[in-house]
Write a protein that holds these residues in place. Structure first.
Motif, PDB file in Angstrom:
ATOM      1  N   SER A 317       0.542  -1.469  -0.273  1.00 54.51           N
ATOM      2  CA  SER A 317       0.216  -0.336  -0.022  1.00 54.51           C
ATOM      3  C   SER A 317       0.893   1.103  -0.222  1.00 54.51           C
ATOM      4  CB  SER A 317      -1.294   0.488   1.648  1.00 54.51           C
ATOM      5  OG  SER A 317      -0.378   0.312   1.915  1.00 54.51           O
ATOM      6  N   TRP A 318       0.587   2.275   0.165  1.00 52.67           N
ATOM      7  CA  TRP A 318       1.242   3.917  -0.345  1.00 52.67           C
ATOM      8  C   TRP A 318       0.374   5.017   0.127  1.00 52.67           C
ATOM      9  CZ3 TRP A 318      -0.644   1.348  -4.262  1.00 52.67           C
ATOM     10  CH2 TRP A 318      -0.932   1.318  -5.971  1.00 52.67           C
ATOM     11  N   GLU A 319       0.537   5.507   0.063  1.00 51.72           N
ATOM     12  CA  GLU A 319      -0.399   6.761   0.921  1.00 51.72           C
ATOM     13  C   GLU A 319       0.045   8.447  -0.101  1.00 51.72           C
ATOM     14  OE1 GLU A 319      -2.400   8.705   4.233  1.00 51.72           O
ATOM     15  OE2 GLU A 319      -1.367   6.798   4.458  1.00 51.72           O
ATOM     16  N   VAL A 320      -0.458   9.434  -0.251  1.00 48.71           N
ATOM     17  CA  VAL A 320       0.403   9.936  -0.532  1.00 48.71           C
ATOM     18  C   VAL A 320      -0.391  11.745   0.035  1.00 48.71           C
ATOM     19  CG1 VAL A 320       1.338  11.882  -2.399  1.00 48.71           C
ATOM     20  CG2 VAL A 320       0.596   9.682  -3.140  1.00 48.71           C
ATOM     21  N   SER A 321       0.430  12.446   0.472  1.00 50.47           N
ATOM     22  CA  SER A 321      -0.166  13.082   1.749  1.00 50.47           C
ATOM     23  C   SER A 321      -0.891  14.628   0.421  1.00 50.47           C
ATOM     24  CB  SER A 321       0.795  14.557   2.356  1.00 50.47           C
ATOM     25  OG  SER A 321       1.426  14.988   1.446  1.00 50.47           O
ATOM     26  N   SER A 322      -1.885  15.370   1.109  1.00 48.53           N
ATOM     27  CA  SER A 322      -2.820  16.311   0.335  1.00 48.53           C
ATOM     28  C   SER A 322      -2.335  17.386  -0.224  1.00 48.53           C
ATOM     29  CB  SER A 322      -3.999  17.188   1.263  1.00 48.53           C
ATOM     30  OG  SER A 322      -3.274  17.796   2.155  1.00 48.53           O
ATOM     31  N   ASP A 323      -0.742  17.098   0.484  1.00 50.46           N
ATOM     32  CA  ASP A 323       0.100  19.218  -0.627  1.00 50.46           C
ATOM     33  C   ASP A 323       0.849  17.514  -1.573  1.00 50.46           C
ATOM     34  OD1 ASP A 323       1.676  17.593   1.260  1.00 50.46           O
ATOM     35  OD2 ASP A 323       2.337  18.903   2.411  1.00 50.46           O
ATOM     36  N   GLY A 324       1.035  16.637  -1.939  1.00 50.02           N
ATOM     37  CA  GLY A 324       1.827  15.297  -2.412  1.00 50.02           C
ATOM     38  C   GLY A 324       3.412  15.778  -1.701  1.00 50.02           C
ATOM     39  N   LEU A 325       3.464  16.281  -0.966  1.00 47.15           N
ATOM     40  CA  LEU A 325       5.216  16.083  -0.714  1.00 47.15           C
ATOM     41  C   LEU A 325       5.714  14.874   0.270  1.00 47.15           C
ATOM     42  CD1 LEU A 325       5.206  20.602   0.134  1.00 47.15           C
ATOM     43  CD2 LEU A 325       6.247  19.488  -1.342  1.00 47.15           C
ATOM     44  N   THR A 326       4.646  14.445   0.745  1.00 52.67           N
ATOM     45  CA  THR A 326       5.000  13.545   1.314  1.00 52.67           C
ATOM     46  C   THR A 326       4.539  12.447   1.032  1.00 52.67           C
ATOM     47  OG1 THR A 326       4.735  14.940   3.581  1.00 52.67           O
ATOM     48  CG2 THR A 326       4.936  12.309   4.046  1.00 52.67           C
ATOM     49  N   ILE A 372      13.644  15.229  -2.961  1.00 54.65           N
ATOM     50  CA  ILE A 372      13.426  14.541  -1.825  1.00 54.65           C
ATOM     51  C   ILE A 372      14.316  15.278  -1.078  1.00 54.65           C
ATOM     52  CG2 ILE A 372      13.776  12.912   0.007  1.00 54.65           C
ATOM     53  CD1 ILE A 372      13.128  10.770  -2.300  1.00 54.65           C
ATOM     54  N   GLU A 373      13.602  15.752   0.492  1.00 62.05           N
ATOM     55  CA  GLU A 373      13.914  17.318   0.738  1.00 62.05           C
ATOM     56  C   GLU A 373      15.188  16.527   1.257  1.00 62.05           C
ATOM     57  OE1 GLU A 373      11.599  19.394   3.185  1.00 62.05           O
ATOM     58  OE2 GLU A 373      14.450  20.852   3.576  1.00 62.05           O
ATOM     59  N   GLY A 374      16.611  17.188   1.536  1.00 62.64           N
ATOM     60  CA  GLY A 374      18.325  16.806   1.724  1.00 62.64           C
ATOM     61  C   GLY A 374      18.341  16.274   0.965  1.00 62.64           C
ATOM     62  N   SER A 385      23.277  11.265   4.633  1.00 53.02           N
ATOM     63  CA  SER A 385      21.914  10.946   4.482  1.00 53.02           C
ATOM     64  C   SER A 385      21.031  11.898   4.072  1.00 53.02           C
ATOM     65  CB  SER A 385      21.733   9.898   5.524  1.00 53.02           C
ATOM     66  OG  SER A 385      21.579  10.712   6.754  1.00 53.02           O
ATOM     67  N   ILE A 386      20.253  11.116   3.002  1.00 56.84           N
ATOM     68  CA  ILE A 386      18.761  11.866   2.998  1.00 56.84           C
ATOM     69  C   ILE A 386      17.883  12.119   4.089  1.00 56.84           C
ATOM     70  CG2 ILE A 386      17.264  12.771   1.064  1.00 56.84           C
ATOM     71  CD1 ILE A 386      19.177  10.682  -0.783  1.00 56.84           C
ATOM     72  N   ALA A 387      17.645  13.453   4.381  1.00 50.48           N
ATOM     73  CA  ALA A 387      17.019  13.949   5.244  1.00 50.48           C
ATOM     74  C   ALA A 387      15.464  13.877   5.373  1.00 50.48           C
ATOM     75  CB  ALA A 387      17.037  15.287   5.519  1.00 50.48           C
ATOM     76  N   GLY A 388      15.476  13.848   4.329  1.00 52.18           N
ATOM     77  CA  GLY A 388      13.752  13.218   3.848  1.00 52.18           C
ATOM     78  C   GLY A 388      13.614  12.055   3.667  1.00 52.18           C
ATOM     79  N   ILE A 389      14.149  11.269   4.153  1.00 50.82           N
ATOM     80  CA  ILE A 389      14.322   9.827   3.807  1.00 50.82           C
ATOM     81  C   ILE A 389      13.829   9.288   5.427  1.00 50.82           C
ATOM     82  CG2 ILE A 389      14.671   7.466   3.080  1.00 50.82           C
ATOM     83  CD1 ILE A 389      15.831   9.233   0.964  1.00 50.82           C
ATOM     84  N   THR A 390      12.892   8.131   5.809  1.00 49.82           N
ATOM     85  CA  THR A 390      12.865   7.790   6.896  1.00 49.82           C
ATOM     86  C   THR A 390      11.677   6.394   6.331  1.00 49.82           C
ATOM     87  OG1 THR A 390      11.702   9.655   8.360  1.00 49.82           O
ATOM     88  CG2 THR A 390      11.425   7.681   8.588  1.00 49.82           C
ATOM     89  N   ALA A 391      13.085   5.636   6.947  1.00 49.44           N
ATOM     90  CA  ALA A 391      12.978   3.814   6.667  1.00 49.44           C
ATOM     91  C   ALA A 391      13.109   3.267   7.982  1.00 49.44           C
ATOM     92  CB  ALA A 391      13.962   3.479   5.881  1.00 49.44           C
ATOM     93  N   ASP A 392      11.740   2.902   8.149  1.00 52.60           N
ATOM     94  CA  ASP A 392      11.385   1.809   9.315  1.00 52.60           C
ATOM     95  C   ASP A 392      10.708   0.110   9.508  1.00 52.60           C
ATOM     96  OD1 ASP A 392      10.696   1.120  12.029  1.00 52.60           O
ATOM     97  OD2 ASP A 392       9.753   2.641  12.654  1.00 52.60           O
ATOM     98  N   GLY A 393      11.261  -0.712   9.378  1.00 58.58           N
ATOM     99  CA  GLY A 393      11.219  -2.283   9.212  1.00 58.58           C
ATOM    100  C   GLY A 393      10.541  -2.424   7.899  1.00 58.58           C
ATOM    101  N   LEU A 398       8.907   8.881   2.156  1.00 55.44           N
ATOM    102  CA  LEU A 398       9.536  10.245   1.788  1.00 55.44           C
ATOM    103  C   LEU A 398       9.161  11.581   1.690  1.00 55.44           C
ATOM    104  CD1 LEU A 398       9.737   8.091  -1.848  1.00 55.44           C
ATOM    105  CD2 LEU A 398      11.327   7.801   0.584  1.00 55.44           C
ATOM    106  N   GLN A 399       9.400  12.477   2.183  1.00 54.44           N
ATOM    107  CA  GLN A 399       9.161  13.316   2.380  1.00 54.44           C
ATOM    108  C   GLN A 399      10.262  14.906   1.493  1.00 54.44           C
ATOM    109  OE1 GLN A 399       7.360  15.361   4.994  1.00 54.44           O
ATOM    110  NE2 GLN A 399       7.435  16.777   3.563  1.00 54.44           N
ATOM    111  N   PHE A 400       8.928  15.215   0.619  1.00 54.51           N
ATOM    112  CA  PHE A 400      10.062  16.323  -0.512  1.00 54.51           C
ATOM    113  C   PHE A 400       9.616  17.784  -0.233  1.00 54.51           C
ATOM    114  CE2 PHE A 400       8.414  11.912  -2.065  1.00 54.51           C
ATOM    115  CZ  PHE A 400       9.465  11.897  -3.399  1.00 54.51           C
ATOM    116  N   ALA A 401      11.285  18.080  -0.973  1.00 49.27           N
ATOM    117  CA  ALA A 401      11.590  19.137  -0.590  1.00 49.27           C
ATOM    118  C   ALA A 401       9.976  20.493  -1.455  1.00 49.27           C
ATOM    119  CB  ALA A 401      12.491  19.968  -1.063  1.00 49.27           C
TER     120      ALA A 401
END
Lengths: 538, 319
Positions: A317-326, A372-374, A385-393, A398-401
Motif C-alpha cells: 500500500s502507499w499514501e500521498v499526502s494532500s499537498d503531495g509532499l509526503t 526529496i528533502e535534503g 544521508s538524505i534527511a527526507g527519507i525515513t525507513a522503519d521496518g 519520503l518527504q519532498f522539498a
C-alpha cells in the motif's frame, strides 16, 4: 489497501495568448514562418507510406496520441504552395543552406534525409545533412552560456528522437538555462512550471494541452512521426489475457500467468533475446529494456501498459499526502530476495541514496529523488544521508522539498537493490560491481544458470510473494538492444518473445506463419529540432 | 638457430610497444567514447552534462591520451590487464571465457582446410589441364572471391532453416555438457570457415606443386627410375610445402583473434565476436588486449614459419 491518489492544486491560471514575436537574429530559423514553411514542405504521409512502409504514425505534436493529446491541432498537411508563400513572406534567402544533423547510423535515416532534401528543394530551400561523430551528446545538447543567447551548437536542424517515460520529458528540454535550440520566453517558462507543478492528472492535462497549442504554432520541434514498438511472439505463447504495452519499460504484463506449449521433453520453456553478453545491465538507466530487468526485480508499484501506476507490487500500500509532499509505502511482509533475505524499507532507502550518486541514472528517477528533502545536500556531500527519507521496518516515508508530479511513475519503474549484497559498491562504478555477473533479485524469476555470451536461464522463484509463474523456464540469448539475429533466430524457433523497432525485422517476422507481431504505441517521437538561437559568426 | 630465435623474440618487445601505441592512438582517433555507447543520445537527452562528465571521470576517460596510455601500459607491464570499461569484468576472465570457443572453431577449420586444400591442390597440379583441374580451379576462385558472410548466410538458410539439420548458431545451449553435445553447433561455422580457407590453400599448393614439378631435380628423379608417387610426393610435394606452410602459418593468429565475420554470422561467442563488441563500445582495455594478443600471435607465427621453412628446406639458412 490504502490508496490515495491526491489531487493537487498548485497550478496558476494562465491565459494562453499569442506567442510574442521571437527576436530577429542572424538565424533565419528564428522566424516562426520559416519553421512553419518547413513543416508544410514535408510530406510525412507519403514518407510513412513509402519509406517506412506504414510502420510509423504521422505526428502532429511531440505528445503521442492518447489521453494527453490536444484536440484540433494543425497537422501541417503537405502544402508546398503554402510553404512557398510563407517563405516569401519571411523573405527567405534561397542561398542559405540549412545544416541538418542526425546521429543514427542506419540507411533508413540517410534515405529520410535524402527525401527531406528533395522536398525542401521543391519549395526553394537548400539543405545538407551530416551524421554527428565524436561527442554526439555535447554537439547535440550544449546550451548557450549563461547570459548569452548565442547558440552553443553549430547546426540548424537536428533530427532525432525523444523517448519519454513521462510527458514532461518532451517539454522540460525548453526550460530556461537548459534549452539547446529554443530561446525561452515567459509564456513557455510558465507552461513548464504548470506541467511540473501539479500531480493532479486533469490539471496536468490542461497544461499539456496549452503547451501543445503553443508549440503547434511555434514549432520548436517539428514533430515528424511516432515510432511504434513491435512486440513479437511465437504461436507457442499464450499470454492468458496479459496486456501488451510499452515493453521498453516495466508494466503489468501478467508474466506469472503466461502459458507456453511444452517441448518434446514436456518442459515449458520461453526463448527470448536481450540476455546478458558480458554482464547484466543495471536497471536504473533503462528500467525494463532487457529481459533480466523485467523478471529479476520488482518495483514498489506496478503500472499499466502506458506506464501509469495502477496497483501494488513490492509496496502492498502507499499514501500521498494532500499537498503531495509526503509519500509513504508499506512493503509486502513476505517479499524476499532470491537468497531468502527479506526485502526491507532499508533496502529501498539505501537504493535511493546510492542511485542519486550513480551517474547513469534515468532522468525521471533522478528528478524524483533529487526532489526529496535534503537530497541536494547529500549529493553535494554536505550530509551523510538524505534527511527526507525515513525507513522503519517495512515502512518507507519520503518527504519532498518540491513537488514531483511523477513520483508514482518513478516508483513504478525503480527497482530497489539488495543492500546486503551491494552495500560496498562505489556508486561511480556501480555497473562494474561483481553483483552484475549473477544478480540476486526479488522478482518472479531467479537466475538458474548464466553462461555469459551463450545464454541465461531464469526459473520461477518458488518463494515469490505474488505466486509462482506457470512457465518452467525462460532462456535468454545474448543480444544488445538492437539484436541483428532476430529474424534468423525466430525462423529457427529460438525466439518466442521479444520486441523491436526495426521495420525490416517486423516485415520478416510478419511473413513467418508461426510468429505474430503486435504494434504498441509508445511515447517515442521523432522530430526536427529547430535551432532558433542566433548562431555564432563563422 | 637458438641465437636467431632469441634475437627474434627480443625484437618482439619494441615491436609490441610501437604497435600497442598505434592501436591506442587509432582508438583515440575513433569518434565517440565508452560513455556514448553506454548511454545512447536518445537517453542522454534526459541526463545532465554533469552526470555524463562524472561517469567519464569515474571511468578515467577525462584524462589525456598519453596519461591514459601510460597508465594502461604500466598496468600491463605489471601483469594487470585491467577490466572491461563497460562491465568491470577482468580482461583475463573474458579471454579465458572466449578463447576456448575461438580455438575450437579455428583449429577445426585450420585442420580441414589444410588437409583438403593440400590434397585438392596437389590433385589439381598433377592433373593439370584436365576437367577436374578446371573444376577445382573454378571452385577455388569462387571460394577466394565470395565473401565469407555470404557463404555463412547461405549455409544457415540451407542447412539450418530449410533442411533443419543443424542449429542456426550459438555455441552452448542449456543442457550441453560435452564437446559431443555442441558438435552440431560447431559443424556449420567450422565448415564455412574451412571452405574459405581451403580455397586459398588449394590455389597455393597447386601453384607451388606445379612450380616444384617443373624443376630439374624432378626430371633427374624420374631419370633415376624412381616410382612416380615417390617423385611427386617426396621430391615434389615436400618442396611445394614451403609456400603453403607460410600461408597456413599466417592463419595461425586466427586461433587467438578469431574469425570476426564467421563468429558474428553464427553468433559464436569467441574472441572475434568480443572484439567487435569491444570496438563498438569503445572498451579500450579489452580492444587493446585482443589486438595485442593477435599481433603477438602474428609475430610468433612469423617466427615459427621461418623455423619450419628452414627445417623443411635445407637451402634456407637462418641468420
Amino acid at each position: 489497501m490504502k490508496r490515495t491518489l491526491t489531487a493537487l492544486a498548485l497550478s496558476t491560471a494562465l491565459s494562453v495568448g499569442a506567442l510574442p514575436a521571437l527576436a530577429e537574429s542572424a538565424n533565419p530559423l528564428s522566424d516562426e514562418r520559416v519553421r512553419q514553411a518547413i513543416a508544410y514542405a514535408i510530406d510525412m504521409e507519403t514518407i510513412v507510406d513509402t519509406l517506412f512502409e506504414g510502420k510509423a504514425i504521422v505526428a502532429d505534436s511531440m505528445i503521442p496520441n492518447g489521453f494527453w493529446k490536444a484536440d484540433g491541432l494543425n497537422t501541417y498537411a503537405y502544402d508546398p504552395d503554402k510553404a512557398r508563400a510563407l517563405l516569401e513572406e519571411a523573405n527567405w534567402d534561397e542561398d542559405y543552406v540549412l545544416d541538418v544533423v542526425f546521429y543514427y547510423g542506419d540507411q533508413l535515416t540517410v534515405d529520410l534525409m535524402t527525401v527531406l532534401q528533395s522536398q525542401l528543394a521543391d519549395v526553394g530551400m537548400q539543405m545538407t545533412y551530416r551524421k554527428l561523430e565524436g561527442d554526439v551528446v555535447t554537439q547535440l545538447t550544449a546550451v548557450p552560456e549563461t547570459g548569452s543567447d548565442t547558440s552553443a551548437v553549430d547546426w540548424d536542424i537536428a533530427y532525432g528522437a525523444k523517448a519519454a517515460l513521462v510527458m514532461q520529458e518532451y517539454y522540460n528540454v525548453y526550460m530556461d538555462g537548459h534549452s539547446t535550440y529554443t530561446p525561452t520566453d515567459d509564456q513557455r517558462n510558465e507552461l513548464i512550471r504548470r506541467i511540473n507543478g501539479t500531480a493532479d492528472i486533469d490539471e496536468q492535462r490542461a497544461a499539456f494541452v496549452d503547451f501543445q497549442k503553443l508549440e503547434n504554432d511555434a514549432l520548436s520541434d517539428i514533430p515528424l512521426y511516432y515510432q511504434q514498438l513491435y512486440i513479437f511472439e511465437s504461436d507457442r505463447v499464450d499470454r492468458m489475457g496479459g496486456l501488451y504495452g510499452n515493453a521498453q519499460f516495466n508494466y503489468d504484463w501478467g508474466i506469472l500467468d503466461w502459458e507456453i506449449e511444452p517441448d518434446e521433453n514436456g518442459k515449458r520453456i520461453l526463448y527470448t533475446n536481450k540476455g546478458p553478453i558480458q554482464f547484466f545491465f543495471h536497471p536504473w538507466l533503462n528500467p525494463g529494456l532487457r529481459i533480466g530487468n523485467k523478471v529479476l526485480w520488482d518495483r514498489l508499484l506496478s503500472a499499466d501498459g502506458s506506464l501509469v501506476p495502477n496497483g501494488p507490487q513490492l509496496a502492498e500500500s502507499w499514501e500521498v499526502s494532500s499537498d503531495g509532499l509526503t509519500v509513504s509505502f508499506d512493503l509486502q511482509d513476505n517479499a524476499t530476495w532470491h537468497d531468502g533475505t527479506p526485502v526491507t524499507a532499508e533496502d529501498v532507502s539505501w537504493s535511493i541514496h546510492t542511485a542519486l550518486k550513480v551517474p547513469a541514472l534515468n532522468g525521471v528517477l533522478s528528478n524524483t529523488f533529487s526532489s526529496i528533502e535534503g537530497a541536494e545536500d547529500y549529493k553535494a556531500g554536505n550530509a551523510d544521508s538524505i534527511a527526507g527519507i525515513t525507513a522503519d521496518g517495512d515502512k518507507l516515508t519520503l518527504q519532498f522539498a518540491v513537488l514531483d508530479p511523477n513520483v508514482l511513475v518513478s516508483f513504478g519503474q525503480f527497482a530497489p537493490m539488495p543492500k546486503h549484497l551491494l552495500g560496498d559498491v562505489n556508486p561511480l562504478e556501480f555497473q562494474q560491481h561483481a553483483y552484475w555477473q549473477n544478480p540476486v533479485g526479488n522478482g518472479p524469476f531467479r537466475i538458474e544458470e548464466v553462461k555469459m555470451n551463450d545464454f541465461a536461464r531464469f526459473v520461477p522463484y518458488e518463494n515469490y510473494y505474488g505466486g509462482t509463474a506457470k512457465i518452467d523456464e525462460i532462456v535468454a540469448f545474448p543480444s544488445e538492444d538492437n539484436d541483428p539475429n532476430v529474424v534468423k533466430n525466430a525462423a529457427a524457433g529460438r525466439l518466442d518473445y521479444g520486441f523491436t523497432k526495426s521495420v525490416a525485422d517486423v516485415q520478416a517476422l510478419e511473413a513467418m506463419e508461426h510468429m505474430r507481431v503486435i504494434a504498441a504505441d509508445i511515447p517515442y517521437t521523432r522530430s526536427l529540432r529547430m535551432n532558433a538561437y542566433p548562431k555564432q559568426p563563422d | 638457430m637458438l641465437t636467431y630465435t632469441l634475437r627474434r623474440i627480443m625484437i618482439l618487445i619494441p615491436m609490441l610497444l610501437v604497435i600497442s601505441f598505434l592501436v591506442y592512438l587509432g582508438l583515440e582517433l575513433t569518434p565517440g567514447d565508452a560513455v556514448e555507447y553506454m548511454i545512447p543520445p536518445d537517453v542522454a537527452n534526459t541526463l545532465s552534462r554533469e552526470a555524463l562528465d562524472e561517469l567519464r571521470e569515474a571511468l578515467g576517460l577525462n584524462k589525456s591520451f598519453l596519461e591514459r596510455y601510460w597508465i594502461w601500459l604500466t598496468n600491463v607491464l605489471q601483469g594487470n590487464f585491467g577490466h572491461s570499461t563497460s562491465g568491470g569484468v577482468p580482461i583475463s576472465q573474458i579471454f579465458l571465457d572466449r578463447l576456448p570457443a575461438t580455438i575450437e572453431l579455428s583449429i577445426l577449420a585450420l585442420f580441414f582446410s589444410t588437409v583438403i586444400g593440400c590434397t585438392l591442390g596437389t590433385i589439381s597440379a598433377l592433373r593439370r589441364g584436365s576437367a577436374s583441374d578446371s573444376l577445382l580451379t573454378v571452385a577455388g576462385m569462387l571460394g577466394v572471391s565470395i565473401p565469407e558472410f555470404f557463404f555463412g548466410l547461405v549455409a544457415i538458410l540451407t542447412f539450418a532453416l530449410n533442411l533443419a539439420w543443424l542449429p542456426v548458431g550459438g555455441r552452448l545451449l542449456p543442457g550441453y555438457e560435452t564437446l559431443w553435445d555442441r558438435l552440431p553447433n560447431l559443424i556449420l561455422p567450422a565448415l564455412v570457415l574451412s571452405l574459405m580457407m581451403t580455397a586459398g590453400v588449394m590455389r597455393y599448393s597447386r601453384a607451388a606443386m606445379l612450380d616444384a614439378l617443373s624443376r630439374e631435380y624432378i626430371r633427374t628423379a624420374r631419370a633415376k627410375g624412381l616410382p612416380e608417387w615417390r617423385v611427386n610426393f617426396v621430391h615434389g610435394f615436400r618442396t611445394a610445402l614451403t609456400p603453403v606452410i607460410v600461408l597456413i602459418g599466417f592463419r595461425l593468429p586466427t586461433l587467438i583473434g578469431g574469425s570476426v565475420i564467421i563468429e558474428q554470422v553464427f553468433q559464436w561467442p569467441g574472441v572475434g565476436n568480443e572484439f567487435v563488441t569491444a570496438v563498438r563500445s569503445q572498451d579500450y582495455p579489452l580492444v587493446m588486449m585482443i589486438a595485442l594478443f593477435s599481433v603477438l600471435a602474428m609475430l610468433l607465427a612469423s617466427l615459427i614459419i621461418d623455423i619450419l621453412t628452414a627445417l623443411i628446406d635445407p637451402r634456407v639458412r637462418l641468420e
